[in-house]
Design a protein around this motif. Sequence first.
Motif, PDB file in Angstrom:
ATOM      1  N   THR A   1      -0.177  -6.277  -0.613  1.00 24.53           N
ATOM      2  CA  THR A   1       0.170  -7.233  -1.673  1.00 24.53           C
ATOM      3  C   THR A   1       0.308  -8.626  -1.069  1.00 24.53           C
ATOM      4  O   THR A   1      -0.148  -9.611  -1.651  1.00 24.53           O
ATOM      5  CB  THR A   1       1.479  -6.816  -2.374  1.00 24.53           C
ATOM      6  OG1 THR A   1       1.331  -5.497  -2.912  1.00 24.53           O
ATOM      7  CG2 THR A   1       1.814  -7.767  -3.516  1.00 24.53           C
TER       8      THR A   1
ATOM      9  N   ILE B   1       3.024  -2.771   0.273  1.00 27.44           N
ATOM     10  CA  ILE B   1       3.767  -4.018   0.512  1.00 27.44           C
ATOM     11  C   ILE B   1       2.931  -5.008   1.324  1.00 27.44           C
ATOM     12  O   ILE B   1       2.815  -6.178   0.962  1.00 27.44           O
ATOM     13  CB  ILE B   1       5.105  -3.715   1.231  1.00 27.44           C
ATOM     14  CG1 ILE B   1       6.039  -2.938   0.297  1.00 27.44           C
ATOM     15  CG2 ILE B   1       5.773  -5.005   1.714  1.00 27.44           C
ATOM     16  CD1 ILE B   1       7.338  -2.479   0.943  1.00 27.44           C
TER      17      ILE B   1
ATOM     18  N   LYS C   1       9.108   1.316  -7.854  1.00 29.25           N
ATOM     19  CA  LYS C   1       8.666   0.585  -9.052  1.00 29.25           C
ATOM     20  C   LYS C   1       8.488  -0.908  -8.750  1.00 29.25           C
ATOM     21  O   LYS C   1       7.502  -1.524  -9.156  1.00 29.25           O
ATOM     22  CB  LYS C   1       9.674   0.775 -10.193  1.00 29.25           C
ATOM     23  CG  LYS C   1       9.330  -0.061 -11.436  1.00 29.25           C
ATOM     24  CD  LYS C   1      10.371   0.035 -12.526  1.00 29.25           C
ATOM     25  CE  LYS C   1      10.195  -1.074 -13.579  1.00 29.25           C
ATOM     26  NZ  LYS C   1       8.847  -1.241 -14.126  1.00 29.25           N
ATOM     27  N   MET C   2       9.429  -1.493  -8.015  1.00 28.51           N
ATOM     28  CA  MET C   2       9.347  -2.934  -7.715  1.00 28.51           C
ATOM     29  C   MET C   2       8.105  -3.243  -6.890  1.00 28.51           C
ATOM     30  O   MET C   2       7.411  -4.234  -7.126  1.00 28.51           O
ATOM     31  CB  MET C   2      10.607  -3.390  -6.970  1.00 28.51           C
ATOM     32  CG  MET C   2      11.878  -3.298  -7.806  1.00 28.51           C
ATOM     33  SD  MET C   2      13.288  -4.174  -7.065  1.00 28.51           S
ATOM     34  CE  MET C   2      13.594  -3.172  -5.608  1.00 28.51           C
ATOM     35  N   VAL C   3       7.827  -2.383  -5.916  1.00 26.43           N
ATOM     36  CA  VAL C   3       6.663  -2.609  -5.037  1.00 26.43           C
ATOM     37  C   VAL C   3       5.366  -2.466  -5.837  1.00 26.43           C
ATOM     38  O   VAL C   3       4.465  -3.304  -5.720  1.00 26.43           O
ATOM     39  CB  VAL C   3       6.694  -1.626  -3.849  1.00 26.43           C
ATOM     40  CG1 VAL C   3       5.381  -1.663  -3.075  1.00 26.43           C
ATOM     41  CG2 VAL C   3       7.863  -1.960  -2.927  1.00 26.43           C
TER      42      VAL C   3
ATOM     43  N   ALA D   1      12.988   1.070  -6.075  1.00 30.58           N
ATOM     44  CA  ALA D   1      12.286   0.352  -5.002  1.00 30.58           C
ATOM     45  C   ALA D   1      10.775   0.551  -5.134  1.00 30.58           C
ATOM     46  O   ALA D   1       9.991  -0.398  -5.010  1.00 30.58           O
ATOM     47  CB  ALA D   1      12.787   0.823  -3.641  1.00 30.58           C
TER      48      ALA D   1
ATOM     49  N   ASP E   1       5.024  -2.729  -9.130  1.00 26.15           N
ATOM     50  CA  ASP E   1       4.967  -3.825 -10.111  1.00 26.15           C
ATOM     51  C   ASP E   1       4.408  -5.094  -9.469  1.00 26.15           C
ATOM     52  O   ASP E   1       3.631  -5.818 -10.082  1.00 26.15           O
ATOM     53  CB  ASP E   1       6.371  -4.142 -10.656  1.00 26.15           C
ATOM     54  CG  ASP E   1       6.820  -3.168 -11.739  1.00 26.15           C
ATOM     55  OD1 ASP E   1       6.040  -2.272 -12.111  1.00 26.15           O
ATOM     56  OD2 ASP E   1       7.966  -3.312 -12.220  1.00 26.15           O
ATOM     57  N   ARG E   2       4.831  -5.342  -8.230  1.00 20.73           N
ATOM     58  CA  ARG E   2       4.367  -6.562  -7.558  1.00 20.73           C
ATOM     59  C   ARG E   2       2.880  -6.456  -7.216  1.00 20.73           C
ATOM     60  O   ARG E   2       2.139  -7.427  -7.296  1.00 20.73           O
ATOM     61  CB  ARG E   2       5.224  -6.814  -6.301  1.00 20.73           C
ATOM     62  CG  ARG E   2       5.029  -8.204  -5.680  1.00 20.73           C
ATOM     63  CD  ARG E   2       5.814  -9.293  -6.427  1.00 20.73           C
ATOM     64  NE  ARG E   2       5.343  -9.586  -7.751  1.00 20.73           N
ATOM     65  CZ  ARG E   2       4.361 -10.447  -8.052  1.00 20.73           C
ATOM     66  NH1 ARG E   2       3.748 -11.121  -7.104  1.00 20.73           N
ATOM     67  NH2 ARG E   2       4.001 -10.675  -9.293  1.00 20.73           N
TER      68      ARG E   2
ATOM     69  N   LEU F   1       4.164   3.549   1.273  1.00 17.32           N
ATOM     70  CA  LEU F   1       4.647   2.439   0.438  1.00 17.32           C
ATOM     71  C   LEU F   1       4.499   1.101   1.167  1.00 17.32           C
ATOM     72  O   LEU F   1       4.213   0.071   0.554  1.00 17.32           O
ATOM     73  CB  LEU F   1       6.114   2.673   0.048  1.00 17.32           C
ATOM     74  CG  LEU F   1       6.673   1.759  -1.043  1.00 17.32           C
ATOM     75  CD1 LEU F   1       5.909   1.923  -2.355  1.00 17.32           C
ATOM     76  CD2 LEU F   1       8.157   2.014  -1.264  1.00 17.32           C
TER      77      LEU F   1
END
Lengths: 160, 160
Positions: B145, B142, B9-11, B7, B13-14, B138
């Motif tokens: 972004t 989010i 990593k996905m955040v 999770a 990466d975005r 985190l």
Amino acid sequence: MTQTEIAIKMVLDRWNGSILNLNKHLNELSDEQLQKEIAPGKNRGIYLLGHLIAVHDDMLILLGMGDKLFPELNEPFIKQADKVATQIPSPAAIRKMWAKQNDVLQEKFAKVTVAEWFSKHTAVSDEDFSKEPHRNKLNIIITRTSHLQYHSGQIVLLKK
Amino acid sequence: MTQTEIAIKMVLDRWNGSILNLNKHLNELSDEQLQKEIAPGKNRGIYLLGHLIAVHDDMLILLGMGDKLFPELNEPFIKQADKVATQIPSPAAIRKMWAKQNDVLQEKFAKVTVAEWFSKHTAVSDEDFSKEPHRNKLNIIITRTSHLQYHSGQIVLLKK
């Protein structure tokens, strides 16, 4: 709540918040304003909204949640650029599709389990997924929220 | 990799993908284009880029990562609307700040542990955080972004 559940909540909250934010703007825009270009020579608001519906419809496929609601939008709003299609639905019809789709997606998302969110989406192979576990269903929400925000920043320009 | 690590990593990466995407557009825009309004009567590109730097600088505070790099940008790019400040940095200076800040943020983000990402950000009280554990560090990534994508969709309109 586990950290994983918290992460899922944050991602879904951001999706839902982004939808609500755009809805607020759409409610303040007339059908006539939606037909205008967001900037001279650029996409019209109505095209961007149709584009969002078509892209979100494709999420149903990627998430393995059944068929698209409005498959007829793929051609004029994804394959084709704005002003290429000679006939597209009216602003009123597009708004109705948007509202309907949001209800359907919200209902479906609420039923997904933690394990399912971290399972692979339908466009990645088992082999690739074993090496790249971030290519999961939750990531589809993350990337589509980005896309939604990108175009929301454009649609808002139609406001006076 | 645990689900929680995935999770995060996905955040990240975005976030990183959104920065790279905007950089690609910025590289294709001249300083002259950046000085233009994104649409008639709307913000200029240079204002939006300064605004992003000022907002991202505030992330350093929210994430407890030290002082702002460019505190002088808060007044002209957050408190004030575009074209209110009589003097703002040149496009070349703003571009340099943006690049510097991205390097600093990337370096700092890479050192954050899983536990730290899920710990409270500095603008929420212990009491509120115990009830709302999603108000963590985190989540700052989010939401910012989303904000970055929103304005990226506007800055891209400056391209011909």
